[in-house]
Design an enzyme around this catalytic site. Sequence first.
Site, PDB file in Angstrom:
ATOM      1  N   LYS A   1       0.831  -1.202   0.000  1.00 37.20           N
ATOM      2  CA  LYS A   1       0.000   0.000   0.000  1.00 37.20           C
ATOM      3  C   LYS A   1       0.871   1.260   0.000  1.00 37.20           C
ATOM      4  O   LYS A   1       0.632   2.186  -0.780  1.00 37.20           O
ATOM      5  CB  LYS A   1      -0.914  -0.049   1.236  1.00 37.20           C
ATOM      6  CG  LYS A   1      -1.941   1.051   1.306  1.00 37.20           C
ATOM      7  CD  LYS A   1      -3.109   0.639   2.171  1.00 37.20           C
ATOM      8  CE  LYS A   1      -2.940   0.981   3.634  1.00 37.20           C
ATOM      9  NZ  LYS A   1      -2.940   2.409   3.931  1.00 37.20           N
ATOM     10  N   SER A   2       1.880   1.298   0.840  1.00 41.49           N
ATOM     11  CA  SER A   2       2.726   2.507   0.933  1.00 41.49           C
ATOM     12  C   SER A   2       3.443   2.771  -0.393  1.00 41.49           C
ATOM     13  O   SER A   2       3.521   3.912  -0.857  1.00 41.49           O
ATOM     14  CB  SER A   2       3.770   2.335   2.038  1.00 41.49           C
ATOM     15  OG  SER A   2       3.146   2.331   3.294  1.00 41.49           O
TER      16      SER A   2
ATOM     17  N   ARG B   1       2.837   5.913  -3.256  1.00 39.34           N
ATOM     18  CA  ARG B   1       3.952   6.792  -3.618  1.00 39.34           C
ATOM     19  C   ARG B   1       4.206   6.833  -5.114  1.00 39.34           C
ATOM     20  O   ARG B   1       4.471   7.898  -5.671  1.00 39.34           O
ATOM     21  CB  ARG B   1       5.209   6.358  -2.854  1.00 39.34           C
ATOM     22  CG  ARG B   1       5.164   6.838  -1.391  1.00 39.34           C
ATOM     23  CD  ARG B   1       6.125   6.058  -0.526  1.00 39.34           C
ATOM     24  NE  ARG B   1       6.247   6.558   0.838  1.00 39.34           N
ATOM     25  CZ  ARG B   1       5.354   6.362   1.814  1.00 39.34           C
ATOM     26  NH1 ARG B   1       4.250   5.682   1.574  1.00 39.34           N
ATOM     27  NH2 ARG B   1       5.552   6.862   3.015  1.00 39.34           N
TER      28      ARG B   1
ATOM     29  N   SER C   1       7.113   9.463  11.997  1.00 41.65           N
ATOM     30  CA  SER C   1       5.985   9.283  11.074  1.00 41.65           C
ATOM     31  C   SER C   1       6.491   9.375   9.645  1.00 41.65           C
ATOM     32  O   SER C   1       7.026  10.412   9.229  1.00 41.65           O
ATOM     33  CB  SER C   1       4.911  10.346  11.308  1.00 41.65           C
ATOM     34  OG  SER C   1       4.091  10.455  10.171  1.00 41.65           O
TER      35      SER C   1
ATOM     36  N   ASP D   1       1.874  -0.773  11.905  1.00 43.54           N
ATOM     37  CA  ASP D   1       0.639  -1.328  11.336  1.00 43.54           C
ATOM     38  C   ASP D   1       0.384  -2.778  11.764  1.00 43.54           C
ATOM     39  O   ASP D   1      -0.696  -3.323  11.529  1.00 43.54           O
ATOM     40  CB  ASP D   1       0.680  -1.239   9.803  1.00 43.54           C
ATOM     41  CG  ASP D   1       0.647   0.219   9.340  1.00 43.54           C
ATOM     42  OD1 ASP D   1       0.131   1.064  10.088  1.00 43.54           O
ATOM     43  OD2 ASP D   1       1.147   0.500   8.238  1.00 43.54           O
TER      44      ASP D   1
ATOM     45  N   LYS E   1      -4.853   6.536  14.634  1.00 44.97           N
ATOM     46  CA  LYS E   1      -4.897   5.862  13.323  1.00 44.97           C
ATOM     47  C   LYS E   1      -6.339   5.913  12.799  1.00 44.97           C
ATOM     48  O   LYS E   1      -7.124   6.729  13.235  1.00 44.97           O
ATOM     49  CB  LYS E   1      -4.392   4.425  13.471  1.00 44.97           C
ATOM     50  CG  LYS E   1      -2.904   4.350  13.768  1.00 44.97           C
ATOM     51  CD  LYS E   1      -2.104   4.808  12.567  1.00 44.97           C
ATOM     52  CE  LYS E   1      -0.619   4.842  12.834  1.00 44.97           C
ATOM     53  NZ  LYS E   1       0.120   5.479  11.750  1.00 44.97           N
TER      54      LYS E   1
ATOM     55  N   ARG F   1      -7.657  -2.620   9.841  1.00 47.46           N
ATOM     56  CA  ARG F   1      -6.715  -3.490  10.584  1.00 47.46           C
ATOM     57  C   ARG F   1      -7.347  -4.040  11.861  1.00 47.46           C
ATOM     58  O   ARG F   1      -6.981  -5.118  12.322  1.00 47.46           O
ATOM     59  CB  ARG F   1      -5.398  -2.761  10.850  1.00 47.46           C
ATOM     60  CG  ARG F   1      -4.668  -2.458   9.539  1.00 47.46           C
ATOM     61  CD  ARG F   1      -3.184  -2.248   9.657  1.00 47.46           C
ATOM     62  NE  ARG F   1      -2.599  -2.325   8.316  1.00 47.46           N
ATOM     63  CZ  ARG F   1      -2.282  -1.284   7.563  1.00 47.46           C
ATOM     64  NH1 ARG F   1      -2.453  -0.062   8.018  1.00 47.46           N
ATOM     65  NH2 ARG F   1      -1.787  -1.453   6.362  1.00 47.46           N
TER      66      ARG F   1
HETATM   67  C1  S3P Z   1       2.388   5.025   6.190  1.00 47.25           C
HETATM   68  C2  S3P Z   1       2.943   5.433   7.365  1.00 47.25           C
HETATM   69  C3  S3P Z   1       2.409   5.063   8.686  1.00 47.25           C
HETATM   70  C4  S3P Z   1       1.466   3.863   8.576  1.00 47.25           C
HETATM   71  C5  S3P Z   1       0.489   4.001   7.464  1.00 47.25           C
HETATM   72  C6  S3P Z   1       1.219   4.130   6.130  1.00 47.25           C
HETATM   73  C7  S3P Z   1       3.006   5.466   4.923  1.00 47.25           C
HETATM   74  O1  S3P Z   1       1.708   6.152   9.232  1.00 47.25           O
HETATM   75  O2  S3P Z   1       0.791   3.677   9.795  1.00 47.25           O
HETATM   76  O3  S3P Z   1      -0.351   2.872   7.418  1.00 47.25           O
HETATM   77  O4  S3P Z   1       2.694   4.909   3.856  1.00 47.25           O
HETATM   78  O5  S3P Z   1       3.824   6.388   4.975  1.00 47.25           O
HETATM   79  P1  S3P Z   1       2.451   7.297  10.096  1.00 47.25           P
HETATM   80  O6  S3P Z   1       3.382   8.010   9.212  1.00 47.25           O
HETATM   81  O7  S3P Z   1       1.357   8.197  10.582  1.00 47.25           O
HETATM   82  O8  S3P Z   1       3.124   6.570  11.215  1.00 47.25           O
END
Ligand code: S3P
Length: 417
Positions: free
Chosen positions: A13-14, A18, A155, A303, A330, A377
């Site tokens: 997902k991340s 991006r 973060s 997560d 969250k 989640r």
């Molecule tokens: C993420 C960063 C995390 C994570 C989120 C995805 C990302 O959040 O919990 O599910 O893709 O950069 P935080 O940056 O708020 O910790």
Amino acid sequence: MRLRGSFAPPGDKSISHRVALLSLLARGGCEVRNYSTAEDCMTSVRSVKLLGGSVGFSGGKLKLVGSKGRLVDRADIDCQNSGTTMRLLMGILAGSKGPYVLTGDDSLMKRPMARIAKPLVEMGAQICWNEGGTPPVKVTGGDLVGIDYLMPVASAQLKSAILLAGLQADGVTRVTEQVKSRDHTELMLRQFGGDIFWEDGAWVVRKSDLELPEFFDVPGDPSSAAFLICAAAMLPGSDIVAERILLNVTRSKFLDKLTSMGAEIKVEPQGDYPEPWGAVRLVYSQRLSACEVTADELPQLIDEIPILALLATQSEGVSVFNQIGELRIKESDRVAALVSELGKMGARLEIKDDDLLIYGPTPLKPARDLQGFGDHRIAMTLAIACMVANTAINIEDIGCIAVSFPNFLTILGELRQ
Ligand code: S3P
């Protein structure tokens, strides 16, 4: 009940977010394989379209044509449940004209955005947000200048927003983390030709152009795979393999944690591009022992905490999750959700100051009216908890799982024996 066989989780997902969002700043064309079609990632696709980007699926692949930073002058964007979309967009839009108004669903409208907006304002963007630091967020971009930024909280979303603004700013932007969070933005900016490097313990970024690669393969999401891997560690007789999953060390700490709890895990690295990936096998072996998660480890497990908490209920001893306040902001207040819902099933969880203590092992019993609080989640954790309790999965808002793992229940059904 046990899990057996192999599965491939959706694209990470991340990384999916991006690559889509970076197309707003980059030039060139890219064919993305295994882009996640989870709701959150589709929100990023829609946002790119609304901002004038060229993006669409063809033959199961996401085709992107870079916008080179030339975005529509103004737009209203509903980021739905996706904090990553909103926060990364804030960094991207800080360098464009605007105004751009970012909103979201009930959950996102309650989440903190001032922590992202304030440093961007310091860089020269005009940003308004709601009292209490929440959306709607209105971004009117400006001529940005670099800042030297010490992250007040770990973060990746905050770090990414600053780096994306830094890419459009005059001068130098330096970002120093006290505790390391996931590093996909840094890696991707470097791969796409951005002027970014690591120097004296900080990421340094300067104004530069990005070029999309012709092809980009998104490895599978370890945070999604974690639910099934942890389930297999609790269900006697299980033996499962997660195929093609991302093995970036800022994301795979839950595997180390599982191993330290006594689980039998074998990791087989299979590739390095765009980030390390491979297969992970878990063979059920024995009763697990309790774990401790320190404050410094938390960002790299953030997560996975809900499913690790469930695992802790089945492990011998007292598990301690230290300083987990970030989990309260969250998609839901995950600490409160875990305490109430796993508590309904007979687990023993206790909050002490900012720490979560879990006493195990406790047998789980069926419970009525289990709630996911609209949080994917939490809903997946409860679904696995139902399996451990050997009862039918019955969770009020189970549909929210589609935010990150649309075929979770299908895969679970296929692995279940
Ligand atoms: C993420 C960063 C995390 C994570 C989120 C995805 C990302 O959040 O919990 O599910 O893709 O950069 P935080 O940056 O708020 O910790």
